[in-house]
Design an enzyme around this catalytic site. Structure first.
Site, mmCIF file in Angstrom:
data_model
loop_
_atom_site.group_PDB
_atom_site.id
_atom_site.type_symbol
_atom_site.label_atom_id
_atom_site.label_comp_id
_atom_site.label_asym_id
_atom_site.label_seq_id
_atom_site.Cartn_x
_atom_site.Cartn_y
_atom_site.Cartn_z
ATOM 1 N N MET A 35 -36.933 -17.170 -27.337
ATOM 2 C CA MET A 35 -36.836 -15.793 -27.823
ATOM 3 C C MET A 35 -37.994 -14.920 -27.362
ATOM 4 S SD MET A 35 -34.886 -13.723 -29.313
ATOM 5 C CE MET A 35 -33.696 -14.691 -30.225
ATOM 6 N N ARG A 39 -37.393 -11.447 -25.431
ATOM 7 C CA ARG A 39 -37.840 -10.159 -25.957
ATOM 8 C C ARG A 39 -38.761 -9.450 -24.979
ATOM 9 N NH1 ARG A 39 -38.331 -11.772 -32.447
ATOM 10 N NH2 ARG A 39 -36.084 -11.480 -32.817
ATOM 11 N N TYR A 183 -30.557 -4.771 -28.987
ATOM 12 C CA TYR A 183 -30.345 -6.221 -28.920
ATOM 13 C C TYR A 183 -31.653 -6.993 -28.772
ATOM 14 C CZ TYR A 183 -29.674 -5.804 -23.702
ATOM 15 O OH TYR A 183 -29.784 -5.553 -22.366
ATOM 16 N N GLU A 184 -31.550 -8.322 -28.956
ATOM 17 C CA GLU A 184 -32.724 -9.219 -29.077
ATOM 18 C C GLU A 184 -33.601 -8.843 -30.267
ATOM 19 O OE1 GLU A 184 -32.908 -11.928 -27.612
ATOM 20 O OE2 GLU A 184 -31.467 -11.647 -25.996
ATOM 21 N N GLY A 185 -32.972 -8.333 -31.311
ATOM 22 C CA GLY A 185 -33.701 -7.916 -32.510
ATOM 23 C C GLY A 185 -33.991 -6.431 -32.454
#
Length: 338
Positions: A35, A39, A183-185
Site C-alpha cells: 500500500m 499511495r 482512490y488508494e484511500g
C-alpha cells in the site's frame, strides 16, 4: 468522468464463494505490504498530470498574444505581447512549476526512505526509515494529488475558454487527475491517518523524525550563502508546524473531534512545509551550477524557489490559525442547520 482508458466498473459478488488468503483478521496488514508503494505511486500520478498541464500552459503562454506588458511593449513588431508577460499569468505558471518540481522532489525523497526501509542491512537505519515512510506516505498521496488537481485547473485557466474544450487537452487532465484524490484511500482518510495514527497516535514521535531531518540539513548548511535566504523561513515554518502539532496532541486528549477537525488543514500545512524543505535542497544543488548556466534550467530553479518561499509557503500561517481554532465552529450546527 476521467481515466477513460481504465477498465473501471462495478463488480457484484453477491452469492460468490470466497477463499481465505493468509491468516484470519490479518488481511489489512498483508495489504499494506504494497500500500505504501501504491499511495506514493498515486501521488506521482497526480504530479504527472500536473506536469503535462504545465508543459501545455507554458507553451500556450509563449504563443498566445494579448494586450501589452504593463511596463510597455515587449515585442513591438507584433500586434500584442505574449500573455507570458502579464504578472497574473506568471503567478499561475510559477505556482504550477513550484508544485510540480517541488512535488517531484518530495516523491523522490519519500521513495528513498521506502528503499532504505526495504533494502538496508542496518536494523536501526531500517527502523528509522520505516518510521519516516509511515509518516510521509499519507502526505505524499494526498498533498501531491490535491496540488496536482490544483495545478491542472490552473493550467486550464491559462488557456481561458480554450481550456474548457477538448481540442487542447487541458480539460482531460483535470478529469483524469480528479480520481487521484479518491482512490488508494481518499485524501480525507489520508489526513486522518497522518493526524490520528501517525502524529497523535505516536505522541509526536514519528513527527520528530522529520523535524530532526530538516534540522540536520539546516545546521549543516548555515554557512552556505546561497541558502541563507531560505534557511530562516524554513526553520520558522517547521517551528510553526511543531507548535500546531503539540497543540493538536493536547487538544486530542480532551476533545474526540480535535483530530478530525484539524486533519486536512494539518496535512496541507505539513505538505507546504515539506515542499519548502525540498526547494531548499534544490537551491543547494542548483546554486553552484547556476552561474555558468545558459539554458535557464538551474537559474530557473533558484528563481522558482524564491517564488515558492515568498508566495506559497506563507499559506502555512492561515492554515495554522484554522487548526488552532479547534472543532467548535464546525461541530456547532445541528443536522437541520447544515
Amino acid at each position: 468522468m476521467g481515466i477513460k482508458g481504465s477498465a473501471t466498473c462495478v463488480m457484484n459478488f453477491d452469492g460468490a464463494k470466497g477463499w481465505l488468503v493468509g491468516e484470519e483478521n490479518k488481511g489489512l496488514a498483508a495489504m499494506f505490504t504494497m500500500m505504501n508503494y501504491e499511495r506514493l505511486g498515486v501521488g506521482i500520478q497526480g504530479i504527472g498530470a500536473a506536469e503535462a498541464s504545465l508543459q501545455s500552459a507554458r507553451e500556450y503562454a509563449n504563443e498566445r498574444i494579448q494586450s501589452r506588458a504593463p511596463t510597455g511593449a515587449q515585442q513591438p513588431e507584433k500586434a500584442a505581447d505574449p500573455i507570458l508577460v502579464h504578472p497574473d499569468v506568471r503567478r499561475m505558471l510559477l505556482t504550477m512549476k513550484s508544485y510540480v518540481e517541488g512535488g517531484r522532489a518530495f516523491s523522490t525523497y519519500v521513495a528513498q526512505w521506502l528503499d532504505i526501509s526495504k533494502y538496508s542491512q542496518d536494523d536501526e537505519q531500517r527502523k528509522h526509515a520505516e518510521g519516516m515512510v509511515a509518516l510521509l506516505t499519507p502526505v505524499a498521496k494526498a498533498f501531491l494529488t490535491d496540488r496536482g488537481l490544483d495545478t491542472t485547473i490552473i493550467g486550464q485557466q491559462v488557456f481561458g475558454g480554450h481550456g474548457f474544450i477538448r481540442e487542447w487537452g487541458q480539460e482531460q487532465l483535470v478529469r483524469d487527475c480528479r480520481i487521484t484524490q479518491i482512490y488508494e484511500g481518499t485524501n480525507g482518510i489520508q489526513a486522518m491517518d497522518l493526524m490520528g495514527r501517525k502524529v497523535v497516535g505516536s505522541q509526536g514521535k514519528l513527527y520528530e523524525l522529520f523535524v530532526q531531518d530538516v534540522a540536520t540539513f539546516i545546521e549543516a548548511n548555515t554557512g552556505d550563502a546561497a541558502l541563507k535566504p531560505y534557511l530562516e523561513p524554513l526553520a520558522a515554518a517547521v517551528e510553526r508546524l511543531s507548535d500546531v502539532t503539540e497543540h493538536v496532541i493536547k487538544q486530542a486528549g480532551d476533545n474526540p473531534n480535535a483530530i478530525g477537525a484539524a486533519a486536512v488543514d494539518y496535512l496541507d500545512m505539513f505538505g507546504y512545509t515539506a515542499l519548502a524543505y525540498m526547494w531548499a535542497k534544490t537551491v543547494k544543488a542548483a546554486a553552484p551550477k547556476a552561474e555558468a548556466d545558459t539554458s535557464g534550467f538551474y537559474t530557473g530553479k533558484l528563481k522558482t524557489a524564491r517564488f515558492y518561499f515568498d508566495r506559497l509557503l506563507p499559506k502555512t500561517l492561515s492554515l495554522a490559525e484554522g487548526i488552532r481554532s479547534g472543532s467548535d465552529a464546525m461541530m456547532a450546527l445541528a443536522a437541520n442547520e447544515i
